[in-house]
Scaffold this active site. Structure first.
Site: not given
Ligand code: PBG
Length: 335
Positions: A207, A260
């Site tokens: 991520k 992601k």
């Molecule tokens: C929580 C989380 C996030 C997303 C999914 N889980 C936000 C982040 O990490 O700031 C992002 C999902 C999206 O942008 O569609 N940590």
């Protein structure tokens, strides 16, 4: 020799199989079905709330009483899995609603599973929607200035508690998105101790600290109040490191791994597919959704075609599961 590209009796070699929709369909290498989509839902407290999220047109904040109807809608479209995010009644330093037995996500899991036991309910396990500072873990004592002050090991305990409470409420799959080191092992151990050994983990393994989460942070009210997430999410230029993150999560007990965002990281998806044989998910994130929407609204591109082309590219790169806000629209287009 140029035989491959020359024509015989007027038919070009590559164009022959493109000459009708029937032939194109027959030789198509990648197919999309709604069964591989996961649809994210933002659940809120209150009654009869169905509020459009301004940064994500077509996506809503939904209250618990409307979830049964949403489950019905998803069933009729053939979308069989959801990923839950919750907006708590109150935020605090430890994000306590994240792991409260009657927290918003825990209640949503129960509502959805009783409305449709066959719906696969996945929960996002993170603290950022629940903490007053908006970080994905807890802040070290005395710290208040930098994201590096997010205390890794103190956060693990709360993340594990969150995952256990989601699984107890009936979640089919828990999905840690916090990017603390060691969280998959901590969650696996906590689930096992709690007699929840059959609950699998889908790890947000690779991520990245991405600009494409902007619309989500508005939707989930989860923007960090100081600093940013670069002290725990991955640096965008790194692909080899993504493979090490995925490998570590698999060693720690992940059942499904994830990359992601999706579109800016198709190369990472392809490398992950080539290196590991676990089910691979890709998250087509809020910013990717918002971009297509905004361009289509302006008449700058054909929205439905862009949606299907995008989802196809993610699958072609190697994803088995696509988490996408386009799930319902794409299911309609594919019907
Ligand atoms: C929580 C989380 C996030 C997303 C999914 N889980 C936000 C982040 O990490 O700031 C992002 C999902 C999206 O942008 O569609 N940590």
């Amino acid at each position: 020799m140029t035989v491959e590209s020359t024509t015989t009796q007027g038919f070009a070699r590559f164009r022959r199989l493109r000459s009708s929709e029937g032939l194109r369909r027959l030789v198509r290498e990648t197919r999309l079905t709604p069964e591989e989509f996961v649809y994210p839902l933002f659940v809120v407290h209150g009654q009869d709330v169905r509020e459009e999220i301004p940064s994500m047109p077509g996506q809503y904040h939904l209250s618990l009483d409307l979830l049964a109807a949403e489950a019905e809608d998803l069933r009729s479209l053939g979308v069989r899995a959801v990923l839950l995010f919750g907006l708590p009644a109150e935020k605090d330093d430890e994000g306590s609603e994240a792991y409260a037995g009657d927290g918003i996500v825990q209640q949503a899991v129960r509502a959805l599973k009783s409305a449709d036991p066959d719906l696969t309910v996945i929960t996002d396990v993170c603290l950022c929607e629940y903490t007053s500072h908006g970080h994905c873990g807890v802040i070290s004592a005395g710290g208040a200035g930098a994201d590096s002050e997010v205390d890794n090991d103190a956060s693990l305990e709360l993340l594990a508690r969150t995952a256990v409470s989601h699984a107890r409420a009936g979640a089919d799959l828990v999905a840690p998105s916090d990017m603390m080191d060691g969280r998959v092992a901590a969650i696996r151990a906590a689930l096992d101790v709690a007699n929840l050994g059959s609950t699998p983990i889908m790890a947000y393994s690779a991520k990245y600290a991405s600009a494409f989460y902007g619309p989500f942070r508005e939707a989930a009210e989860s923007a960090p109040q100081f600093g940013d997430r670069r002290g725990y999410q991955m640096d965008p230029p790194n692909a080899r490191e993504a493979l090490r993150e995925i490998e570590a999560d698999i060693d720690e007990g992940a059942d499904i791994v994830m990359v992601k965002p999706a579109l800016p990281y198709l190369d990472v998806i392809a490398q992950a597919r080539a290196s590991f044989d676990l089910p691979l998910a890709a998250y087509n994130v809020s910013g990717e959704y918002a971009m297509i929407h905004a361009a289509a609204r302006n008449g700058w591109l054909d929205g439905p075609r862009a949606v299907l082309e995008t989802l196809t590219s993610i699958k072609r790169a190697g994803a088995d599961i696509v988490i996408t806000y386009h799930a319902k629209e794409a299911a309609r287009l594919l019907a």
